[in-house]
Design an enzyme around this catalytic site. Structure first.
Site, PDB file in Angstrom:
ATOM      1  N   VAL A  59       0.811  -1.219   0.000  1.00 13.22           N
ATOM      2  CA  VAL A  59       0.000   0.000   0.000  1.00 13.22           C
ATOM      3  C   VAL A  59       0.845   1.271   0.000  1.00 13.22           C
ATOM      4  O   VAL A  59       0.301   2.373  -0.083  1.00 13.22           O
ATOM      5  CB  VAL A  59      -0.968   0.043   1.210  1.00 13.22           C
ATOM      6  CG1 VAL A  59      -1.935  -1.117   1.167  1.00 13.22           C
ATOM      7  CG2 VAL A  59      -0.201   0.080   2.531  1.00 13.22           C
ATOM      8  N   LYS A  60       2.176   1.138   0.060  1.00 12.96           N
ATOM      9  CA  LYS A  60       3.062   2.299   0.115  1.00 12.96           C
ATOM     10  C   LYS A  60       3.254   2.916  -1.276  1.00 12.96           C
ATOM     11  O   LYS A  60       2.769   2.373  -2.280  1.00 12.96           O
ATOM     12  CB  LYS A  60       4.401   1.906   0.732  1.00 12.96           C
ATOM     13  CG  LYS A  60       4.311   1.451   2.188  1.00 12.96           C
ATOM     14  CD  LYS A  60       3.682   2.502   3.078  1.00 12.96           C
ATOM     15  CE  LYS A  60       3.936   2.273   4.563  1.00 12.96           C
ATOM     16  NZ  LYS A  60       3.418   0.999   5.079  1.00 12.96           N
ATOM     17  N   PRO A  61       3.951   4.059  -1.372  1.00 15.32           N
ATOM     18  CA  PRO A  61       4.083   4.745  -2.677  1.00 15.32           C
ATOM     19  C   PRO A  61       4.589   3.862  -3.812  1.00 15.32           C
ATOM     20  O   PRO A  61       4.137   3.982  -4.945  1.00 15.32           O
ATOM     21  CB  PRO A  61       5.057   5.878  -2.359  1.00 15.32           C
ATOM     22  CG  PRO A  61       4.783   6.203  -0.923  1.00 15.32           C
ATOM     23  CD  PRO A  61       4.499   4.875  -0.270  1.00 15.32           C
TER      24      PRO A  61
END
Length: 396
Positions: free
Chosen positions: A194-196
């Site tokens: 879910v991170k960049p």
């Protein structure tokens, strides 16, 4: 008034819109396939390439890739020399990883309260909690918004403290026009889906300090070195030595190839995230029952998550009912975060409610709305429509 889905009405969406999600394309898949067909699956050339590209992107001299972001924080705490008897001031409104890393090294986390506008760590509260035992500060760039690093640096220099920036949310974010990743002594990023960007699981720590870099390189590989200049004895080209107690925190070539491919798209991902936030802000800013996120002038966030605050005094229910109603509309909301010291494990360590009252009060009223590059404008409209539908029903 439309009947809420939780009460048997028709939901706004037919399928759940998750709060976060990876964005993988054919180039990413091909990058992984190429490694699988090659000679190295781990500890090969792709790891170093990924490290170099991340360091270049954020403007740091060095980068050390690891198996996950928590491993990166543990590694940074080790490099900073945190040990038994040391105190480390940490953010209270965050995931448990940053304070857990202090515990792994034998140190004691000291939780600081939040700034009520940015929800980041309150620099004034940091100063209040510095003692003769304080060794480091671990501020978190909550939601992707940079902390006030210059103000934290003033305290760190005054008291000879190490700054380990938990930038798990902030790859691609900016502080005073510069990419987050080179302002602190060490900066940790996460590559959870879910991170960049993602490497499935993974993390990295950037630094401009060669001593920290060398310590971290050994720490992630069992404390082992092959460097001829560091060996106590040299039996031949095959020889290596374990000189400290490290961990197996290595990132694989497969993951690094995925990360390198993802990094080439990061600026596009960030642009889309900022566009979605702009649409949210425009659509939600005049709704009295919620407060949209505030961003400080020195920050240009990459917006890992979008957190709203419910003004529950204007509603006839608590956050729980709003959350459940939104989820029934197929809006995959979440909450970030329970103040760390309120987890049962930390309560068993002696931490008590009331330690950071601003963080505790905020926690009771925050909801994270879906935000990821895959979202369409129609997805954004669904979130806004569901918010209006639910708030109209629960409005006083």
């Amino acid at each position: 008034m439309d009947k809420l889905a939780i009460n048997g009405g028709e939901p706004v969406r037919d399928e759940l819109l998750t709060y976060g999600k990876q964005s993988i394309d054919d180039d990413d898949i091909q990058a992984v396939v190429d490694v699988l067909k090659g000679d190295f699956l781990t500890t090969g050339p792709y790891v170093k390439e990924f490290e170099n590209k991340i360091a270049e992107y954020v403007g740091a001299k060095y980068a050390v890739a690891v198996s996950n972001g928590t491993a990166g924080l543990h590694m940074a705490c080790y490099a900073a020399g945190i040990t038994e008897g040391d105190e480390v001031i940490v953010s209270s409104l965050t995931f448990a990883a940053s304070s857990n890393a202090v515990l792994y090294c034998g140190g004691t986390p000291i939780f600081a309260d939040i700034d009520p506008l940015t929800y980041n760590i309150d620099v004034k509260d940091i100063e209040k909690k510095i003692t003769d035992k304080t060794k480091a500060i671990i501020p978190v760039d909550f939601t992707g918004q940079s902390v006030d690093m210059d103000a934290i640096k003033v305290l760190a220099e005054k008291h000879d403290l190490v700054i380990i920036e938990d930038a798990a949310h902030a790859l691609g974010s900016e502080y005073k026009g510069e990419k987050v990743g080179s302002q602190a002594d060490m900066v940790e990023f996460s590559f959870h889906p879910v991170k960049p960007i993602t490497t499935a699981e993974g993390g990295i720590v950037t630094t401009n300090n060669e001593d920290y870099y060398e310590k971290m390189m050994e720490f992630r590989t069992h404390g082992i070195t092959r460097d001829p200049d560091k060996l106590k004895v040299d039996h031949g080209p095959w020889y290596y030595e374990q000189q400290t107690l490290g961990y197996n925190y290595r990132l694989t070539d497969v993951q690094s190839a995925l990360g390198t491919s993802q990094l080439s798209k990061l600026n596009n991902f960030i642009e889309r995230r900022r566009g979605i936030v702009g649409m949210y802000n425009k659509a939600l800013k005049d709704i009295e029952e919620i407060t949209t996120p505030y961003e400080a002038e020195f920050s240009n966030s990459g917006w890992h998550i979008y957190v709203i605050k419910l003004n529950t005094e204007k509603l006839n229910v608590s956050r729980k009912e709003v959350f459940e109603a939104l989820y029934a509309e197929n809006i995959g909301v979440n909450v970030h975060y329970l103040p760390v010291y309120l987890h049962p494990y930390y309560e068993e360590l002696g931490y008590e409610k009331g330690l950071c009252p601003k963080a505790e009060a905020l926690y009771e009223n925050i909801i994270t709305l879906p935000l990821h590059p895959n979202m369409t404008n129609d997805d954004v409209k669904d979130v806004v429509d569901a918010m209006n539908k639910v708030l109209d029903y629960y409005r006083k």
